[in-house]
Design a protein around this motif. Structure first.
Motif, PDB file in Angstrom:
ATOM      1  N   GLN A 142     -13.868   7.396 -11.740  1.00  0.00           N
ATOM      2  CA  GLN A 142     -12.634   6.509 -12.750  1.00  0.00           C
ATOM      3  C   GLN A 142     -12.076   5.497 -11.012  1.00  0.00           C
ATOM      4  N   VAL A 143     -12.113   6.627 -10.505  1.00  0.00           N
ATOM      5  CA  VAL A 143     -11.442   6.171  -8.538  1.00  0.00           C
ATOM      6  C   VAL A 143     -12.635   5.808  -8.142  1.00  0.00           C
ATOM      7  N   LYS A 144     -13.068   6.090  -7.919  1.00  0.00           N
ATOM      8  CA  LYS A 144     -15.126   5.657  -7.516  1.00  0.00           C
ATOM      9  C   LYS A 144     -14.675   4.488  -8.400  1.00  0.00           C
ATOM     10  N   THR A 145     -15.129   3.699  -9.445  1.00  0.00           N
ATOM     11  CA  THR A 145     -15.341   2.666  -9.847  1.00  0.00           C
ATOM     12  C   THR A 145     -14.528   1.722  -9.775  1.00  0.00           C
ATOM     13  N   GLN A 146     -12.846   1.986 -10.154  1.00  0.00           N
ATOM     14  CA  GLN A 146     -12.097   0.873  -9.282  1.00  0.00           C
ATOM     15  C   GLN A 146     -12.039   0.806  -8.085  1.00  0.00           C
ATOM     16  N   LEU A 147     -12.047   1.991  -7.446  1.00  0.00           N
ATOM     17  CA  LEU A 147     -11.668   1.758  -5.471  1.00  0.00           C
ATOM     18  C   LEU A 147     -13.317   1.823  -4.168  1.00  0.00           C
ATOM     19  N   ALA A 148     -12.398   1.434  -3.377  1.00  0.00           N
ATOM     20  CA  ALA A 148     -14.045   1.634  -2.301  1.00  0.00           C
ATOM     21  C   ALA A 148     -14.354   3.380  -2.571  1.00  0.00           C
ATOM     22  N   ALA A 149     -15.305   4.095  -2.203  1.00  0.00           N
ATOM     23  CA  ALA A 149     -15.568   5.497  -2.193  1.00  0.00           C
ATOM     24  C   ALA A 149     -14.925   6.109  -1.432  1.00  0.00           C
ATOM     25  N   TYR A 150     -14.612   6.185  -0.398  1.00  0.00           N
ATOM     26  CA  TYR A 150     -13.930   6.408   0.933  1.00  0.00           C
ATOM     27  C   TYR A 150     -12.110   6.574   0.366  1.00  0.00           C
ATOM     28  N   LYS A 151     -11.565   6.191  -1.094  1.00  0.00           N
ATOM     29  CA  LYS A 151     -10.344   6.603  -1.694  1.00  0.00           C
ATOM     30  C   LYS A 151     -10.538   7.199  -2.388  1.00  0.00           C
ATOM     31  N   ASN A 152     -11.432   7.740  -2.643  1.00  0.00           N
ATOM     32  CA  ASN A 152     -11.609   9.201  -3.871  1.00  0.00           C
ATOM     33  C   ASN A 152     -10.572  10.350  -3.507  1.00  0.00           C
TER      34      ASN A 152
ATOM     35  N   LEU B 187       0.939  -1.438   0.074  1.00  0.00           N
ATOM     36  CA  LEU B 187       0.137   0.353   0.054  1.00  0.00           C
ATOM     37  C   LEU B 187       0.295   1.519   0.007  1.00  0.00           C
ATOM     38  N   GLY B 188       2.128   1.024   0.497  1.00  0.00           N
ATOM     39  CA  GLY B 188       3.053   3.075   0.397  1.00  0.00           C
ATOM     40  C   GLY B 188       3.543   2.739   2.399  1.00  0.00           C
ATOM     41  N   ARG B 189       4.306   3.251   2.177  1.00  0.00           N
ATOM     42  CA  ARG B 189       4.755   3.802   3.360  1.00  0.00           C
ATOM     43  C   ARG B 189       4.021   4.056   4.283  1.00  0.00           C
ATOM     44  N   ASP B 190       4.667   4.045   5.593  1.00  0.00           N
ATOM     45  CA  ASP B 190       3.440   4.162   6.950  1.00  0.00           C
ATOM     46  C   ASP B 190       3.364   5.832   6.855  1.00  0.00           C
ATOM     47  N   ASP B 191       4.575   6.413   7.093  1.00  0.00           N
ATOM     48  CA  ASP B 191       4.647   7.751   6.891  1.00  0.00           C
ATOM     49  C   ASP B 191       3.656   8.453   5.252  1.00  0.00           C
ATOM     50  N   ASP B 192       3.619   7.748   4.208  1.00  0.00           N
ATOM     51  CA  ASP B 192       2.442   8.237   3.126  1.00  0.00           C
ATOM     52  C   ASP B 192       1.277   8.276   3.477  1.00  0.00           C
ATOM     53  N   MET B 193       1.163   7.770   4.082  1.00  0.00           N
ATOM     54  CA  MET B 193      -0.086   6.695   4.136  1.00  0.00           C
ATOM     55  C   MET B 193      -1.604   8.253   4.408  1.00  0.00           C
ATOM     56  N   VAL B 194      -2.621   8.568   3.486  1.00  0.00           N
ATOM     57  CA  VAL B 194      -3.585   8.993   4.466  1.00  0.00           C
ATOM     58  C   VAL B 194      -4.418   8.471   5.316  1.00  0.00           C
ATOM     59  N   SER B 195      -4.889   9.038   6.226  1.00  0.00           N
ATOM     60  CA  SER B 195      -5.961   8.882   7.600  1.00  0.00           C
ATOM     61  C   SER B 195      -6.814   9.905   7.663  1.00  0.00           C
ATOM     62  N   GLY B 196      -7.573   9.298   7.514  1.00  0.00           N
ATOM     63  CA  GLY B 196      -8.886   9.903   7.193  1.00  0.00           C
ATOM     64  C   GLY B 196     -10.777   9.168   7.190  1.00  0.00           C
TER      65      GLY B 196
ATOM     66  N   ARG C  36     -12.815  14.743   8.874  1.00  0.00           N
ATOM     67  CA  ARG C  36     -12.792  13.311   8.517  1.00  0.00           C
ATOM     68  C   ARG C  36     -10.961  13.708   9.039  1.00  0.00           C
ATOM     69  N   GLY C  37     -10.309  14.525   9.233  1.00  0.00           N
ATOM     70  CA  GLY C  37      -8.912  14.664   9.659  1.00  0.00           C
ATOM     71  C   GLY C  37      -8.018  15.166   8.414  1.00  0.00           C
ATOM     72  N   GLU C  38      -8.020  13.825   7.294  1.00  0.00           N
ATOM     73  CA  GLU C  38      -7.633  13.824   6.510  1.00  0.00           C
ATOM     74  C   GLU C  38      -8.599  13.365   5.093  1.00  0.00           C
ATOM     75  N   VAL C  39      -8.113  13.375   4.046  1.00  0.00           N
ATOM     76  CA  VAL C  39      -8.729  13.334   2.876  1.00  0.00           C
ATOM     77  C   VAL C  39      -7.630  13.228   1.662  1.00  0.00           C
ATOM     78  N   VAL C  40      -8.026  12.471   0.591  1.00  0.00           N
ATOM     79  CA  VAL C  40      -7.333  12.218  -0.362  1.00  0.00           C
ATOM     80  C   VAL C  40      -6.804  13.290  -1.161  1.00  0.00           C
ATOM     81  N   LYS C  41      -5.873  13.923  -1.468  1.00  0.00           N
ATOM     82  CA  LYS C  41      -5.274  14.740  -3.035  1.00  0.00           C
ATOM     83  C   LYS C  41      -3.961  14.157  -3.897  1.00  0.00           C
ATOM     84  N   ALA C  42      -5.101  14.081  -5.024  1.00  0.00           N
ATOM     85  CA  ALA C  42      -4.027  13.837  -5.909  1.00  0.00           C
ATOM     86  C   ALA C  42      -3.832  15.532  -6.619  1.00  0.00           C
ATOM     87  N   VAL C  43      -2.233  15.084  -7.090  1.00  0.00           N
ATOM     88  CA  VAL C  43      -1.531  16.176  -8.226  1.00  0.00           C
ATOM     89  C   VAL C  43      -1.263  15.833  -9.386  1.00  0.00           C
TER      90      VAL C  43
END
Length: 194
Positions: free
Chosen positions: A154-164, A85-94, A127-134
């Motif tokens: 596209q993200v909503k259809t491929q992944l869980a809605a909270y990952k959008n 999934l990624g590095r612990d310090d890169d995770m989004v906690s929301g 939410r604390g944090e949200v996903v931001k895509a650059v």
């Protein structure tokens, strides 16, 4: 960071179920094997990894119950496959979820308008944090509200809605490490300073 390993065991000898079963016990503060679980956890290294090369303090800070906690987050699915999934310090906690940037980036990279993407956390009061895509757009593509909505769908259809990605920003280029990987720490720092 360089690692020093002992032994030359093939990965299949370690096995996917052993990894998370033992990891679950370590996470719960016990060093025992007790049951298989399907969960997200931090990768840990036992007999194979001895230390961070030349950094005994860094090694000592990562050791728990005889395991070196690597800081890499992974999930094991019902079939036993482990997905990074990624590095612990890169995770989004929301909103109570831990979201790995790699899978969101992979989903966005499937869109033909996306050339490169970095996913970072953005602060959010509710939410604390949200996903931001650059995103760096492909040649000939232009940023628009319609494209932003299309990428989110596209993200909503491929992944869980909270990952959008709730926030999408477009840039000409992303900061990279010397190895050519996206430098999420620098990207997040630039976003905070903006």
């Amino acid at each position: 960071m360089n690692f020093r390993f002992c032994g030359n065991r093939p990965a299949t000898e370690c096995g996917t179920s052993t990894w998370l079963r033992e990891r679950s016990a370590v996470r719960q503060g016990r060093h025992e094997q007790h049951r298989e679980v399907e969960c997200q956890g931090e990768e840990c290294a036992g007999a194979q990894m001895i230390e961070y090369w030349g950094k005994p303090d860094a090694t000592a800070a990562r050791v728990r119950h005889g395991w070196i906690m690597t800081g890499d987050q992974a999930v094991r699915d019902a079939e036993g496959y482990i997905r990074y999934l990624g590095r612990d310090d890169d995770m989004v906690s929301g909103a109570g979820y831990r979201i790995g940037p790699a899978e969101v980036e992979e989903s966005l990279l499937r869109h033909p308008a996306v050339c490169d993407v970095g996913v970072i956390p953005a602060p959010d009061e509710a939410r604390g944090e949200v996903v931001k895509a650059v995103i760096v757009l492909a040649v000939g593509c232009h940023a628009s509200e319609a494209l932003t909505t299309e990428l989110q769908q596209q993200v909503k259809t491929q992944l869980a809605a909270y990952k959008n990605p709730r926030i999408i920003e477009f840039m000409d280029e992303l900061p990279k490490t010397t190895k050519g990987k996206i430098n999420r720490k620098q990207l997040a720092a630039e976003a905070r300073d903006a």
